[in-house]
Design a protein around this motif. Sequence first.
Motif, PDB file in Angstrom:
ATOM      1  N   GLU A 100      10.721  11.474  -4.015  1.00  0.00           N
ATOM      2  CA  GLU A 100      11.394  10.931  -5.193  1.00  0.00           C
ATOM      3  C   GLU A 100      10.382  10.765  -6.320  1.00  0.00           C
ATOM      4  OE1 GLU A 100      14.215   7.926  -2.560  1.00  0.00           O
ATOM      5  OE2 GLU A 100      13.090   7.145  -4.263  1.00  0.00           O
ATOM      6  N   LEU A 101      10.792  10.961  -7.541  1.00  0.00           N
ATOM      7  CA  LEU A 101       9.927  10.733  -8.705  1.00  0.00           C
ATOM      8  C   LEU A 101       8.509  11.252  -8.440  1.00  0.00           C
ATOM      9  CD1 LEU A 101      11.027   7.012  -9.348  1.00  0.00           C
ATOM     10  CD2 LEU A 101      11.902   9.028 -10.535  1.00  0.00           C
ATOM     11  N   TYR A 156      13.688   0.999  -3.267  1.00  0.00           N
ATOM     12  CA  TYR A 156      14.765   1.099  -4.253  1.00  0.00           C
ATOM     13  C   TYR A 156      14.170   1.530  -5.593  1.00  0.00           C
ATOM     14  CZ  TYR A 156      17.780  -1.478  -1.012  1.00  0.00           C
ATOM     15  OH  TYR A 156      18.526  -1.871   0.077  1.00  0.00           O
ATOM     16  N   GLU A 159      15.738   8.775   0.467  1.00  0.00           N
ATOM     17  CA  GLU A 159      14.953   9.112   1.654  1.00  0.00           C
ATOM     18  C   GLU A 159      15.369   8.211   2.806  1.00  0.00           C
ATOM     19  OE1 GLU A 159      10.844   9.833  -0.900  1.00  0.00           O
ATOM     20  OE2 GLU A 159      10.816   8.539   0.872  1.00  0.00           O
ATOM     21  N   GLN A 168       0.833  -1.204   0.000  1.00  0.00           N
ATOM     22  CA  GLN A 168       0.000   0.000   0.000  1.00  0.00           C
ATOM     23  C   GLN A 168       0.869   1.257   0.000  1.00  0.00           C
ATOM     24  OE1 GLN A 168      -3.449   0.384  -0.013  1.00  0.00           O
ATOM     25  NE2 GLN A 168      -3.651  -1.804  -0.429  1.00  0.00           N
ATOM     26  N   TYR A 199      15.621  -7.712  -8.517  1.00  0.00           N
ATOM     27  CA  TYR A 199      16.042  -6.345  -8.873  1.00  0.00           C
ATOM     28  C   TYR A 199      15.530  -5.906 -10.250  1.00  0.00           C
ATOM     29  CZ  TYR A 199      19.264  -2.376  -8.144  1.00  0.00           C
ATOM     30  OH  TYR A 199      19.814  -1.138  -7.917  1.00  0.00           O
ATOM     31  N   THR A 200      15.511  -6.831 -11.211  1.00  0.00           N
ATOM     32  CA  THR A 200      15.110  -6.502 -12.578  1.00  0.00           C
ATOM     33  C   THR A 200      13.597  -6.713 -12.746  1.00  0.00           C
ATOM     34  OG1 THR A 200      17.215  -7.479 -13.209  1.00  0.00           O
ATOM     35  CG2 THR A 200      15.702  -6.907 -14.992  1.00  0.00           C
ATOM     36  N   PRO A 201      12.884  -5.711 -13.270  1.00  0.00           N
ATOM     37  CA  PRO A 201      11.445  -5.891 -13.472  1.00  0.00           C
ATOM     38  C   PRO A 201      11.146  -7.090 -14.380  1.00  0.00           C
ATOM     39  CG  PRO A 201      12.028  -3.580 -13.694  1.00  0.00           C
ATOM     40  CD  PRO A 201      13.321  -4.337 -13.603  1.00  0.00           C
ATOM     41  N   MET A 218       7.300   4.422 -15.315  1.00  0.00           N
ATOM     42  CA  MET A 218       8.070   3.398 -14.575  1.00  0.00           C
ATOM     43  C   MET A 218       8.458   2.231 -15.483  1.00  0.00           C
ATOM     44  SD  MET A 218       8.596   4.326 -11.369  1.00  0.00           S
ATOM     45  CE  MET A 218       8.445   3.181  -9.986  1.00  0.00           C
ATOM     46  N   HIS A 219       8.288   2.385 -16.788  1.00  0.00           N
ATOM     47  CA  HIS A 219       8.647   1.362 -17.773  1.00  0.00           C
ATOM     48  C   HIS A 219       7.879   0.065 -17.549  1.00  0.00           C
ATOM     49  CE1 HIS A 219      11.943   4.220 -17.586  1.00  0.00           C
ATOM     50  NE2 HIS A 219      12.464   3.670 -16.520  1.00  0.00           N
ATOM     51  N   LEU A 231       8.385  -7.365  -7.049  1.00  0.00           N
ATOM     52  CA  LEU A 231       9.241  -6.170  -6.870  1.00  0.00           C
ATOM     53  C   LEU A 231       8.600  -5.095  -5.999  1.00  0.00           C
ATOM     54  CD1 LEU A 231      11.383  -5.075  -9.952  1.00  0.00           C
ATOM     55  CD2 LEU A 231      12.039  -6.322  -7.911  1.00  0.00           C
ATOM     56  N   SER A 232       7.276  -5.149  -5.819  1.00  0.00           N
ATOM     57  CA  SER A 232       6.652  -4.192  -4.890  1.00  0.00           C
ATOM     58  C   SER A 232       7.194  -4.403  -3.482  1.00  0.00           C
ATOM     59  CB  SER A 232       5.129  -4.350  -4.903  1.00  0.00           C
ATOM     60  OG  SER A 232       4.758  -5.667  -4.526  1.00  0.00           O
ATOM     61  N   GLN A 268      17.481   1.617 -14.236  1.00  0.00           N
ATOM     62  CA  GLN A 268      18.090   0.504 -14.966  1.00  0.00           C
ATOM     63  C   GLN A 268      18.169   0.704 -16.490  1.00  0.00           C
ATOM     64  OE1 GLN A 268      16.727  -3.417 -13.740  1.00  0.00           O
ATOM     65  NE2 GLN A 268      16.950  -2.868 -11.595  1.00  0.00           N
ATOM     66  N   MET A 281      -3.419  -1.419  -8.956  1.00  0.00           N
ATOM     67  CA  MET A 281      -1.967  -1.405  -8.741  1.00  0.00           C
ATOM     68  C   MET A 281      -1.282  -2.237  -9.806  1.00  0.00           C
ATOM     69  SD  MET A 281       0.388  -2.463  -5.415  1.00  0.00           S
ATOM     70  CE  MET A 281      -0.149  -4.146  -5.265  1.00  0.00           C
ATOM     71  N   ILE A 323      12.494  -0.970   2.030  1.00  0.00           N
ATOM     72  CA  ILE A 323      12.405  -1.653   0.729  1.00  0.00           C
ATOM     73  C   ILE A 323      12.417  -0.674  -0.438  1.00  0.00           C
ATOM     74  CG2 ILE A 323      11.181  -3.666   1.656  1.00  0.00           C
ATOM     75  CD1 ILE A 323       8.581  -2.429   0.444  1.00  0.00           C
ATOM     76  N   TRP A 359      14.259   2.147 -11.362  1.00  0.00           N
ATOM     77  CA  TRP A 359      13.843   3.088 -12.401  1.00  0.00           C
ATOM     78  C   TRP A 359      15.020   3.479 -13.298  1.00  0.00           C
ATOM     79  CZ3 TRP A 359      14.647   8.543 -13.148  1.00  0.00           C
ATOM     80  CH2 TRP A 359      13.756   9.149 -14.056  1.00  0.00           C
ATOM     81  N   ARG A 401      11.509  -4.224  -3.741  1.00  0.00           N
ATOM     82  CA  ARG A 401      12.162  -2.939  -4.043  1.00  0.00           C
ATOM     83  C   ARG A 401      11.210  -1.754  -4.058  1.00  0.00           C
ATOM     84  NH1 ARG A 401      17.381  -4.228  -2.988  1.00  0.00           N
ATOM     85  NH2 ARG A 401      17.756  -6.327  -3.768  1.00  0.00           N
ATOM     86  N   GLY A 402      10.005  -1.939  -3.520  1.00  0.00           N
ATOM     87  CA  GLY A 402       9.036  -0.837  -3.520  1.00  0.00           C
ATOM     88  C   GLY A 402       8.689  -0.355  -4.906  1.00  0.00           C
ATOM     89  N   TYR A 403       8.729  -1.294  -5.887  1.00  0.00           N
ATOM     90  CA  TYR A 403       8.558  -0.880  -7.287  1.00  0.00           C
ATOM     91  C   TYR A 403       7.161  -1.225  -7.785  1.00  0.00           C
ATOM     92  CZ  TYR A 403      10.457   0.697 -11.743  1.00  0.00           C
ATOM     93  OH  TYR A 403      10.738   1.422 -12.881  1.00  0.00           O
ATOM     94  N   ILE A 414       4.078   3.551  -5.113  1.00  0.00           N
ATOM     95  CA  ILE A 414       3.569   3.169  -3.790  1.00  0.00           C
ATOM     96  C   ILE A 414       4.410   3.739  -2.654  1.00  0.00           C
ATOM     97  CG2 ILE A 414       2.473   1.039  -4.603  1.00  0.00           C
ATOM     98  CD1 ILE A 414       4.917  -0.475  -3.388  1.00  0.00           C
TER      99      ILE A 414
END
Lengths: 273, 273
Positions: free
Chosen positions: B136-137, A145, A136, A25, B100-102, B58-59, B22-23, A152, B90, A143, A150, B26-28, B143
């Motif tokens: 950031e971004l 990153y 941050e 979330q 690490y890699t999407p 975010m590609h 990855l969420s 990559q 989401m 977690i 982004w 890596r919070g992706y 998220i």
Amino acid sequence: MPAFINDTFIPADDAKLHVSDLSMQRGYAVFDFFRTVNGRPLFIDDHLERFFSSAAAMHLPVNKTKEELIRIVQQLLQQSSLPEAGIRIMLTGGYSPDTYTPASPNLIITCNPVKTATAADFEKGFSVITYEHQRELPHIKTINYAMAVWLQPFLKEKKADDVLYHYNNIITEFPRSNVFVVTKEKKLLTPARHMLKGITRKKVLSLAADVLVTEERDIHLEEVYNAAEIFLSSTSKRLMPVVQIDNIVIGEGKPGVITRELYRRFLEKEKNQ
Amino acid sequence: MPAFINDTFIPADDAKLHVSDLSMQRGYAVFDFFRTVNGRPLFIDDHLERFFSSAAAMHLPVNKTKEELIRIVQQLLQQSSLPEAGIRIMLTGGYSPDTYTPASPNLIITCNPVKTATAADFEKGFSVITYEHQRELPHIKTINYAMAVWLQPFLKEKKADDVLYHYNNIITEFPRSNVFVVTKEKKLLTPARHMLKGITRKKVLSLAADVLVTEERDIHLEEVYNAAEIFLSSTSKRLMPVVQIDNIVIGEGKPGVITRELYRRFLEKEKNQ
């Protein structure tokens, strides 16, 4: 392969969280990661100490003692048939009733095959680029990153192995590694603030004290470009020489003597843990 | 209550992802959130447009058209027996092979009861504090709200309802809301950059154009402290007056006339969508 969630050992495939968890979330979770050497977790005390420190900094109670976590990790390693493993411990903000307020944290421990950098990787070294960015809450192993992932495609385009963050021209860290600079006067420099203090970084500083003068302090990009040697440190890469940064070749493009000596000492320490 | 994951309708309790997503690694991930009014999704076109824009930034490929997403949302709403619902879409970085890699993204859509601010909440208004932080971004709806959640104990201590971010004394946004300032010269100001452009913000700007002069530009903290009125805007709060900021009372501590008029027009627009 087994995993562990809250109070239960489960098959790794069942290591799932409901989407209402604050990790998904709001990106609210901390973790730590370490690996085994000859089946024994490397520097587990340091990693768990940092894990507890990250959890406390994020106001998340762990509800387990360090000794309990060590026992769980040992059981996971016994149940997994991995020769060497990477162990990840994550603590999340829990199943929030309002998608915003932390609730009872979820603890998830997984172990998986782990790939470490080889001697050949060390000889080749890394070519890296710099990027202006301040993470941050950099002292907490959250977690988040997103910036690293982004970036990559940008790294790929630049044919770079990794990205060194700086802010106002003061370097801080790589997304998953710390940075060290050997000056032409044979001093070892590493940043002291605005970054996450790695466990490998700590071990390198301790080993290096017998070899040369070390300084933890702000390091300007100019010092980096003029370095005799640069390397990064991390759990999975140990010490990795940086042989090019932006368009500047460091140390004739080869691992330097100091880096090599510290790498040798680190491998020895790792073997004799 | 139903949910939707990738290509399948599932019970809401099964809306889970494996920890290798990855969420959680890596919070992706990106998302968007909107609500229904009289059972119909409010401003769904705008929200889905922003969702696609976040995913692209975010590609992450969405693999569904806007029309397909609208149909899925409609089916979810039909299957749920909620009088009014909050819908969250989401899209994550997927089950990464190397953490690490999407990989192939996971799409999760949930609908839940939604609480909106009441008329009484509006009359009471918000007391807020400022905090120096640049997300950031910020133009992407990721998220990552770790800072916002992390600040909650601090807000509680300060008895504040929310926190307004600024950077170098230029205000940007609240963690989940945009900010508007009515000057004593009766101009409506709102930041133009370094923040996420809310859908309610867009509607307010459009409504306000009939009422007073509007400017999207950098706003200094000094202008905020000297404002005639301040309010924030968000999906669940609509327009919410800010009656105190740091130790400064705004507009005698009551909702201002401009805020009230824009709120009235917004409620009308919402009702007649």
